[in-house]
Design a protein around this motif. Structure first.
Motif, PDB file in Angstrom:
ATOM      1  N   ASN A  94       0.828  -1.204   0.000  1.00 43.63           N
ATOM      2  CA  ASN A  94       0.000   0.000   0.000  1.00 43.63           C
ATOM      3  C   ASN A  94       0.863   1.254   0.000  1.00 43.63           C
ATOM      4  OD1 ASN A  94      -2.559   1.312   0.073  1.00 43.63           O
ATOM      5  ND2 ASN A  94      -2.186   1.785   2.228  1.00 43.63           N
ATOM      6  N   ASN A  95       1.944   1.256   0.775  1.00 38.10           N
ATOM      7  CA  ASN A  95       2.843   2.415   0.798  1.00 38.10           C
ATOM      8  C   ASN A  95       3.499   2.626  -0.565  1.00 38.10           C
ATOM      9  OD1 ASN A  95       2.261   2.937   3.466  1.00 38.10           O
ATOM     10  ND2 ASN A  95       4.040   1.846   4.249  1.00 38.10           N
ATOM     11  N   LYS A  96       3.944   1.537  -1.191  1.00 40.13           N
ATOM     12  CA  LYS A  96       4.571   1.655  -2.517  1.00 40.13           C
ATOM     13  C   LYS A  96       3.546   2.096  -3.558  1.00 40.13           C
ATOM     14  CE  LYS A  96       8.251  -1.610  -1.576  1.00 40.13           C
ATOM     15  NZ  LYS A  96       8.780  -2.949  -1.838  1.00 40.13           N
ATOM     16  N   TYR A  97       2.346   1.568  -3.471  1.00 41.01           N
ATOM     17  CA  TYR A  97       1.288   1.981  -4.397  1.00 41.01           C
ATOM     18  C   TYR A  97       1.025   3.482  -4.266  1.00 41.01           C
ATOM     19  CZ  TYR A  97      -3.494   2.857  -5.952  1.00 41.01           C
ATOM     20  OH  TYR A  97      -4.600   3.399  -6.536  1.00 41.01           O
ATOM     21  N   ASN A  98       0.946   3.981  -3.037  1.00 44.45           N
ATOM     22  CA  ASN A  98       0.699   5.416  -2.830  1.00 44.45           C
ATOM     23  C   ASN A  98       1.851   6.271  -3.363  1.00 44.45           C
ATOM     24  OD1 ASN A  98      -1.831   5.104  -1.668  1.00 44.45           O
ATOM     25  ND2 ASN A  98      -0.990   4.853   0.387  1.00 44.45           N
ATOM     26  N   ARG A  99       3.094   5.786  -3.223  1.00 44.06           N
ATOM     27  CA  ARG A  99       4.244   6.530  -3.753  1.00 44.06           C
ATOM     28  C   ARG A  99       4.144   6.674  -5.265  1.00 44.06           C
ATOM     29  NH1 ARG A  99       9.595   3.729  -2.324  1.00 44.06           N
ATOM     30  NH2 ARG A  99      10.377   5.331  -3.727  1.00 44.06           N
ATOM     31  N   TYR A 100       3.899   5.560  -5.947  1.00 45.56           N
ATOM     32  CA  TYR A 100       3.838   5.596  -7.404  1.00 45.56           C
ATOM     33  C   TYR A 100       2.577   6.315  -7.907  1.00 45.56           C
ATOM     34  CZ  TYR A 100       7.920   2.625  -7.780  1.00 45.56           C
ATOM     35  OH  TYR A 100       9.192   2.134  -7.705  1.00 45.56           O
ATOM     36  N   ARG A 101       1.486   6.216  -7.185  1.00 49.72           N
ATOM     37  CA  ARG A 101       0.261   6.919  -7.576  1.00 49.72           C
ATOM     38  C   ARG A 101       0.466   8.426  -7.469  1.00 49.72           C
ATOM     39  NH1 ARG A 101      -4.471   6.575  -3.668  1.00 49.72           N
ATOM     40  NH2 ARG A 101      -3.112   8.117  -2.768  1.00 49.72           N
ATOM     41  N   ASP A 102       1.084   8.862  -6.346  1.00 42.12           N
ATOM     42  CA  ASP A 102       1.339  10.294  -6.186  1.00 42.12           C
ATOM     43  C   ASP A 102       2.288  10.804  -7.274  1.00 42.12           C
ATOM     44  OD1 ASP A 102      -0.295  10.272  -3.979  1.00 42.12           O
ATOM     45  OD2 ASP A 102       1.359  10.184  -2.523  1.00 42.12           O
ATOM     46  N   ALA A 103       3.322  10.008  -7.581  1.00 35.90           N
ATOM     47  CA  ALA A 103       4.260  10.409  -8.632  1.00 35.90           C
ATOM     48  C   ALA A 103       3.563  10.446  -9.993  1.00 35.90           C
ATOM     49  CB  ALA A 103       5.445   9.449  -8.669  1.00 35.90           C
TER      50      ALA A 103
ATOM     51  N   LYS B 231       0.350  11.077 -10.562  1.00 34.44           N
ATOM     52  CA  LYS B 231      -0.505  12.270 -10.601  1.00 34.44           C
ATOM     53  C   LYS B 231       0.327  13.533 -10.853  1.00 34.44           C
ATOM     54  CE  LYS B 231      -4.213  10.650  -7.591  1.00 34.44           C
ATOM     55  NZ  LYS B 231      -4.886  10.848  -6.300  1.00 34.44           N
ATOM     56  N   LEU B 232       1.492  13.623 -10.190  1.00 36.49           N
ATOM     57  CA  LEU B 232       2.356  14.777 -10.401  1.00 36.49           C
ATOM     58  C   LEU B 232       2.934  14.790 -11.815  1.00 36.49           C
ATOM     59  CD1 LEU B 232       4.179  14.868  -6.952  1.00 36.49           C
ATOM     60  CD2 LEU B 232       2.478  16.493  -7.809  1.00 36.49           C
ATOM     61  N   GLU B 233       3.225  13.615 -12.371  1.00 37.22           N
ATOM     62  CA  GLU B 233       3.737  13.524 -13.750  1.00 37.22           C
ATOM     63  C   GLU B 233       2.681  14.008 -14.744  1.00 37.22           C
ATOM     64  OE1 GLU B 233       6.325  12.633 -16.885  1.00 37.22           O
ATOM     65  OE2 GLU B 233       6.783  12.592 -14.751  1.00 37.22           O
ATOM     66  N   LEU B 234       1.413  13.679 -14.466  1.00 36.95           N
ATOM     67  CA  LEU B 234       0.337  14.121 -15.369  1.00 36.95           C
ATOM     68  C   LEU B 234       0.212  15.639 -15.401  1.00 36.95           C
ATOM     69  CD1 LEU B 234      -2.539  11.551 -14.672  1.00 36.95           C
ATOM     70  CD2 LEU B 234      -1.089  11.725 -16.698  1.00 36.95           C
TER      71      LEU B 234
ATOM     72  N   HIS C 109       8.481  15.243  -9.142  1.00 36.38           N
ATOM     73  CA  HIS C 109       8.135  14.169  -8.210  1.00 36.38           C
ATOM     74  C   HIS C 109       9.382  13.352  -7.916  1.00 36.38           C
ATOM     75  CE1 HIS C 109       8.114  11.382 -11.642  1.00 36.38           C
ATOM     76  NE2 HIS C 109       7.444  12.337 -12.276  1.00 36.38           N
ATOM     77  N   GLU C 110       9.260  12.345  -7.079  1.00 35.71           N
ATOM     78  CA  GLU C 110      10.448  11.620  -6.611  1.00 35.71           C
ATOM     79  C   GLU C 110      11.074  10.737  -7.685  1.00 35.71           C
ATOM     80  OE1 GLU C 110      10.285   8.064  -3.704  1.00 35.71           O
ATOM     81  OE2 GLU C 110       8.202   8.717  -3.781  1.00 35.71           O
ATOM     82  N   PHE C 111      10.363  10.419  -8.762  1.00 36.98           N
ATOM     83  CA  PHE C 111      10.895   9.564  -9.824  1.00 36.98           C
ATOM     84  C   PHE C 111      11.145  10.344 -11.122  1.00 36.98           C
ATOM     85  CE2 PHE C 111       8.321   6.723  -7.129  1.00 36.98           C
ATOM     86  CZ  PHE C 111       9.309   5.846  -6.732  1.00 36.98           C
ATOM     87  N   ASP C 112      11.439  11.624 -11.013  1.00 39.25           N
ATOM     88  CA  ASP C 112      11.683  12.427 -12.206  1.00 39.25           C
ATOM     89  C   ASP C 112      13.157  12.460 -12.602  1.00 39.25           C
ATOM     90  OD1 ASP C 112      12.668  14.048 -10.215  1.00 39.25           O
ATOM     91  OD2 ASP C 112      11.337  15.742 -10.628  1.00 39.25           O
ATOM     92  N   GLY C 113      14.010  11.740 -11.894  1.00 38.58           N
ATOM     93  CA  GLY C 113      15.424  11.635 -12.245  1.00 38.58           C
ATOM     94  C   GLY C 113      16.308  12.633 -11.558  1.00 38.58           C
TER      95      GLY C 113
END
Length: 192
Positions: free
Chosen positions: A88-97, A99-102, A107-111
């Motif tokens: 659930n924590n990992k899902y929320n991390r990737y979901r938030d990223a 949404k921010l990418e859209l 976000h935390e995975f933008d490099g």
């Protein structure tokens, strides 16, 4: 999220209705003879064990005096809860990223940080993966919880004194009636 709460409340309500049913008059014990307490079987023990396990997992096993099963129940349910929370924590991390990418925000995975740059499709696949794992963890944990209740109930139904441990294995040689040849066979007998 709301449908999960509705589902959990439905399960709890169905368990409550099962345990709230009244015991028929012919099953109630009105007088107990205390001279032969060892030979008596408590007919209410299975429902008590199941109720205790439903209230707190492992408590039915303690009620049945099978103390060694309690850490197994706690470990199994704890493992399921751990994987549910982790996914659930990992899902929320990737979901938030995602949404921010859209919206085009950082976000935390933008490099830019420690994490590698992930595309929009990668973020979507990651959140789908962790959502499936989270849901699977929930179903497995609920299944283990239900098995805990069933195990406590069945174990209370089968007291150690009621089981005959004299199981025999007798290998024999016998003739086949059709071919008249000797054959080797074995018999296992259970006495109830």
């Amino acid at each position: 999220m709301i449908k999960w709460w509705v589902f959990i409340l439905f399960l709890m309500g169905s368990f409550a209705s099962v345990f709230a049913q009244e015991i028929p008059a012919d099953l109630k014990v009105s007088k107990v003879d205390t001279t032969f307490v060892e030979d008596e079987i408590n007919i209410l023990a299975p429902s008590k064990a199941a109720f205790y396990s439903a209230v707190f997992p492992g408590l039915g096993q303690i009620y049945n005096k099978k103390y060694w099963k309690t850490p197994i129940v706690w470990g199994a349910i704890g493992t399921g809860v751990y994987f549910y929370v982790d996914n659930n924590n990992k899902y929320n991390r990737y979901r938030d990223a995602f949404k921010l990418e859209l919206t085009g925000r950082p976000h935390e995975f933008d490099g830019t940080g420690e994490n590698p740059q992930l595309t929009q499709a990668s973020l979507e696949r990651a959140q789908t993966f962790y959502k499936k794992n989270r849901d699977l963890s929930l179903f497995i944990t609920i299944g283990i919880y239900i098995l805990n209740i069933i195990e406590a109930n069945v174990d209370a139904h089968l007291p150690d004194k009621a089981l005959n441990t004299n199981i025999s294995f007798n290998p024999t040689i016998f003739n086949m009636p059709v071919t008249s040849q000797a054959a080797f066979g074995a018999t296992v007998s259970f006495n109830f």
